[in-house]
Write a protein that holds these residues in place. Structure first.
Motif, PDB file in Angstrom:
ATOM      1  N   GLU A  68     -20.787  -5.267  37.581  1.00 61.06           N
ATOM      2  CA  GLU A  68     -21.293  -6.494  38.034  1.00 61.06           C
ATOM      3  C   GLU A  68     -20.342  -7.862  37.447  1.00 61.06           C
ATOM      4  O   GLU A  68     -19.923  -8.638  37.951  1.00 61.06           O
ATOM      5  N   GLN A  69     -20.275  -7.593  35.949  1.00 62.59           N
ATOM      6  CA  GLN A  69     -19.530  -8.310  35.129  1.00 62.59           C
ATOM      7  C   GLN A  69     -18.199  -8.653  35.727  1.00 62.59           C
ATOM      8  O   GLN A  69     -17.308  -9.811  35.747  1.00 62.59           O
ATOM      9  N   ASN A  70     -17.350  -7.252  35.988  1.00 64.46           N
ATOM     10  CA  ASN A  70     -16.185  -7.472  36.498  1.00 64.46           C
ATOM     11  C   ASN A  70     -15.961  -8.164  37.725  1.00 64.46           C
ATOM     12  O   ASN A  70     -15.007  -8.777  38.056  1.00 64.46           O
ATOM     13  N   ALA A  71     -16.808  -7.930  38.676  1.00 60.19           N
ATOM     14  CA  ALA A  71     -16.975  -8.667  39.799  1.00 60.19           C
ATOM     15  C   ALA A  71     -16.978  -9.940  39.983  1.00 60.19           C
ATOM     16  O   ALA A  71     -16.426 -10.606  40.683  1.00 60.19           O
ATOM     17  N   VAL A  72     -18.029 -10.503  39.048  1.00 61.79           N
ATOM     18  CA  VAL A  72     -18.177 -11.900  38.832  1.00 61.79           C
ATOM     19  C   VAL A  72     -17.177 -12.603  38.276  1.00 61.79           C
ATOM     20  O   VAL A  72     -16.542 -13.626  39.033  1.00 61.79           O
ATOM     21  N   THR A  73     -16.238 -12.101  37.317  1.00 56.56           N
ATOM     22  CA  THR A  73     -15.335 -12.909  36.883  1.00 56.56           C
ATOM     23  C   THR A  73     -14.027 -12.850  37.577  1.00 56.56           C
ATOM     24  O   THR A  73     -13.316 -13.808  37.774  1.00 56.56           O
TER      25      THR A  73
END
Length: 250
Positions: free
Chosen positions: A219-224
């Motif tokens: 999720e962090q990778n997708a958001v950034t």
């Protein structure tokens, strides 16, 4: 100076005497002060406004350890980007030097970084205080040049501006923007308010940061990636990992 101000020979001579006095007070040469004056006068500033701006510019130059020409350029960019009045420009220098004292960045470096992105940051709804906090945090953590850090945030804000404008691709990278809103919505972050209007990006980032540690790595990778694109997501990740520090600097 006569050409820039429209002053007579005797008036210009008095102005140069004033610049000499300012130089002695600020620890600058008369040439440095006069060159700064020339720049501000050519922007249409009055003699009185120019004298105020010269002092602020020289202060930034000395405290930020940058040349007077750069100080004038950076101060002008910040003023125009955020619509700061002449009488309030000393506040810009105060903000930069305050963060200089508590972070591993310099006032000059912060001013340079801010000059790259002040206008688009303001349009995006990111206050000057928040912007300086972002720049200082990423600058001290990554140890990248502040010019590079400022350019990175300029790209991030521009990308979100493209989303707001309804564009399908990022102007800078050519990456698709079709799924930016949907990616953020999946993790409970909305780019729009209840009336369907785009919200200030500074507020959106506050909400992302508040939930950041609850996201898993995917999720962090997708958001950034959604917010910053593949080229700038590293710097955004650094900011979100250290958002408490950025808030303290702001």
């Amino acid at each position: 100076i006569r050409i820039a101000s429209g002053a007579s020979s005797s008036e210009a001579e008095k102005m140069m005497n004033t610049y000499n006095q300012i130089g002695q007070t600020m620890g600058a040469t008369t040439v440095e002060v006069a060159n700064s004056a020339d720049d501000f006068l050519r922007q249409g500033k009055s003699v009185a406004e120019t004298n105020t701006l010269i002092k602020d510019s020289m202060m930034l130059s000395k405290l930020g350890e940058i040349d007077s020409t750069s100080a004038t350029q950076y101060l002008t960019s910040a003023m125009k980007g955020y619509g700061i009045s002449v009488n309030d420009t000393v506040g810009i220098v105060d903000k930069l030097t305050k963060v200089d004292q508590i972070s591993a960045t310099s006032a000059g470096g912060l001013a340079e970084a801010m000059s790259r992105t002040a206008n688009v940051a303001n349009i995006s709804g990111v206050s000057m205080n928040k912007l300086i906090g972002y720049l200082a945090t990423v600058g001290e953590t990554t140890q990248k040049s502040m010019d590079e850090v400022g350019t990175s945030f300029q790209a991030i804000f521009s990308r979100m501006g493209n989303v707001k404008a309804g564009k399908f691709t990022d102007d800078s990278t050519g990456e698709s923007l079709n799924d930016v809103e949907s990616v953020l919505k999946k993790v409970g972050i909305s780019l729009r308010d209840s009336n369907g209007q785009f919200r200030n990006f500074g507020t959106v980032l506050d909400e992302v940061a508040a939930k950041w540690k609850s996201f898993d790595s995917v999720e962090q990778n997708a958001v950034t990636t959604a917010i910053a694109g593949t080229r700038q997501r590293e710097n955004l990740t650094v900011l979100l990992n250290n958002y408490t520090t950025a808030t303290k600097y702001a």
